[in-house]
Write a protein that holds these residues in place. Structure first.
Motif, short mmCIF file in Angstrom:
data_model
loop_
_atom_site.label_atom_id
_atom_site.label_comp_id
_atom_site.label_asym_id
_atom_site.label_seq_id
_atom_site.Cartn_x
_atom_site.Cartn_y
_atom_site.Cartn_z
N SER A 110 33.24 -21.27 -18.31
CA SER A 110 34.33 -21.63 -17.41
C SER A 110 34.15 -23.05 -16.88
N SER A 156 33.26 -24.04 -13.95
CA SER A 156 32.03 -24.23 -13.18
C SER A 156 30.84 -24.52 -14.08
N PHE A 157 30.85 -23.95 -15.30
CA PHE A 157 29.79 -24.26 -16.26
C PHE A 157 29.83 -25.75 -16.61
N GLU A 193 28.53 -27.78 -13.65
CA GLU A 193 27.07 -27.72 -13.58
C GLU A 193 26.42 -28.54 -14.69
N SER A 224 25.54 -21.15 -12.66
CA SER A 224 26.41 -20.54 -13.67
C SER A 224 25.70 -19.43 -14.43
N ARG A 254 32.45 -14.20 -11.16
CA ARG A 254 32.46 -15.20 -10.08
C ARG A 254 33.36 -16.37 -10.45
N PHE A 255 33.31 -16.77 -11.72
CA PHE A 255 34.08 -17.92 -12.18
C PHE A 255 35.01 -17.43 -13.29
N THR A 256 36.05 -18.23 -13.58
CA THR A 256 37.10 -17.79 -14.51
C THR A 256 36.53 -17.15 -15.78
N PRO A 257 36.87 -15.90 -16.05
CA PRO A 257 36.39 -15.23 -17.25
C PRO A 257 37.28 -15.55 -18.45
#
Lengths: 357, 357
Positions: free
Chosen positions: A45, A47-48, A51, B203, B220-223
């Protein structure tokens, strides 16, 4: 299972898609400075991707200044803390944009702040930060500038070369309207080339991912092939809509209709108009005690209309996104549905609270 | 773009899919010990899942023993090194399985080796490591056992509870035959519960991902919503095929046909039959100087048949996968195509080199 695209990640047709996608992403990040930049997609996603950008591009033995006015700025501070990188948070209230002059003062006071990180559109509120101004003061002082443009890239204007950015990160399923499965960074080649071995993670190493792509056109690890193929199609559709300019026009009109509908219901926005991006809009929840957020959300969802819960620490709000495959008439539909659900709840005054909760 | 599944990640239908997938994954990991385990999906490819398992579950201030007989074991050593976790590699040749007695001796010699990590099917060769034996000696000594079952999970027998495993990781697009986009770990709850704050990454933190899933059923974050929906369908198809037993029977028959075809061409396998998993088979490249691997690969690919290049450090090989939506007749087709391509190259002797190159 049958999905529209099913070919192997080593298939030349897939390698061509990845190359084409990378070229088009650089073109979206800068109008004329393309040679200085390269695009690196990475699995996972948004956030990955954020990060990966932080871990690869914030040098280990220096400090990073993170501008915080919402959940996504705070998440980046948390990421740097977990990976053991020293950072300083420049925090302002969630309804206040970062101030370039304050950034300049902090950089002048702390020469070890080698990197500045800022969120373009803080999706927590929909606030648009002055990335160009922040980048100019940072670049003028020789600092690295990393931008989380997750929800703005491909629609809200940005030029990585003109503004002096080192990296911009976004994901497949925001303004470019692909399906979720990967994110990407557009990075200045010279910055990336100097970042070998800096990452805290093998999977989230943008430098290693870049080397792999340059070597044989392939992701190092299994790519989400279907999501990549869908993304190329999404890029073609973006171009057909007139590129970021055309897309922004649609999102802006979406929001204009939304604000008109909301105003007719008495709903009040959290941010002043001048700070509001056309990506997502935050509204105060009605102060009327008859209002029940869960019922409001479910009532809209049962009509196929999805809003977002609030994400603010200081006020009870809800949010409405205006990006994606949505058109102005969809927001007329939403307005009518909100009217109907509020009426069913017996909400007679949809104005929000004037005091922080 | 139109993909078969398009609903939001907060949609109750999607949350139900995630919950159902998690329950089914635990059922695949252990026949009767389900209550002790939980399944945690995480965005990204299989390597992202492996790194999440290592980062979350290898305690920071202890050492980890990694069994290495191929590229995937080596990659785990590299991951631990990048994240700054002390580890010891127990390396044996690529055609040799890990030896449980040697593992026991190393654990007895080094009490600070608190965790043992092993690859179930080393896809480098197709070799099947004796995970049960390794796990028994490690568990008997109170050590944690983490298994990379990437290419075996869902087909090759494994029981996390009976064998005493702490975690097993695999991905959506191997034996379960979904599309790429996420991986998952089935983890012993007690081990996971004790791992808060241990991860090197936000992540890739399985503990935080688990808390998020337990709290509201959401990632938690977009799947990757489409990949998850396709995966549930794939799990139903696995069940319809008779579960792992039925699937293994098909893969085994696929490989039997492949080996018969290869033998009729004179192609020789790299591993002795006893060590060979039915997942992927490594063949020596023909020693005949007329053989050209690139042309061989392209000739098969032009017929829609994809083999894998070799990944060995010690021998010139190529590999043929027998998993995925493939059936015995597909390997008759492959045999005929290999015969045709080899004949066109003028390869008259398909036997491989008897000496390492």
């Amino acid at each position: 299972v049958a999905l529209p695209f099913d070919f192997g990640s080593r298939d030349p047709r897939f390698i061509e898609i990845v190359a084409d996608v990378r070229t088009r992403l650089v073109g979206l990040a800068t109008a004329h400075g393309g040679d200085a930049f390269t695009a690196v997609p990475i699995q996972g996603s948004g956030s990955f991707g954020v990060e990966a950008m932080l871990g690869t591009l914030c040098p280990r033995e220096t400090r990073t200044l993170v501008l915080v006015n919402g959940a996504y700025g705070r998440r980046m501070v948390h990421m740097l803390q977990v990976m053991g990188r020293a950072c300083e948070a420049y925090e302002v209230p969630e309804n206040t944009p970062a101030d370039p002059e304050a950034v300049a003062a902090r950089l002048d006071a702390s020469p070890d702040l080698k990197t500045v990180v800022v969120v373009h559109c803080e999706t927590t509120t929909g606030l648009l930060n002055p990335v160009e101004g922040v980048a100019r003061v940072a670049a003028a002082r020789g600092r690295r500038v990393l931008v989380d443009a997750m929800s703005s890239f491909g629609a809200v204007p940005l030029d990585a070369e003109v503004w002096g950015l080192d990296a911009v990160v976004s994901s497949a399923n925001k303004c470019i309207e692909g399906v979720p499965g990967f994110s990407f960074a557009v990075v200045r080649r010279s910055t990336l080339a100097g970042s070998e071995g800096n990452a805290h993670s093998v999977s989230l190493d943008l430098h290693a991912q870049w080397l792999g792509l340059e070597r044989d056109g392939q992701f190092r690890f299994t790519p989400p092939t279907q999501a990549l193929a869908a993304f190329r199609q999404a890029l073609l559709e973006l171009e057909a809509e007139g590129g970021p300019v055309g897309r922004l026009a649609r999102y802006t009109e979406n929001q204009r209709v939304l604000l008109e509908e909301a105003a007719s219901l008495g709903l009040e926005t959290y941010l002043p108009t001048a700070l509001q991006s056309p990506i997502i809009t935050t509204f105060h929840q009605p102060a009327d005690p008859a209002f029940d957020f869960r019922g409001f959300y479910d009532g809209l969802a049962s009509r196929g209309l999805y809003i977002y819960p609030g994400k603010l620490t200081q006020a009870n709000c809800f949010r409405v996104g205006t990006i994606g495959r949505l058109f102005p008439e969809d927001f007329r539909t939403l307005g009518a549905a909100m009217r109907s659900v509020l009426a069913a709840q017996g909400v007679t005054d949809a104005r929000g609270p004037r005091v922080a909760v």
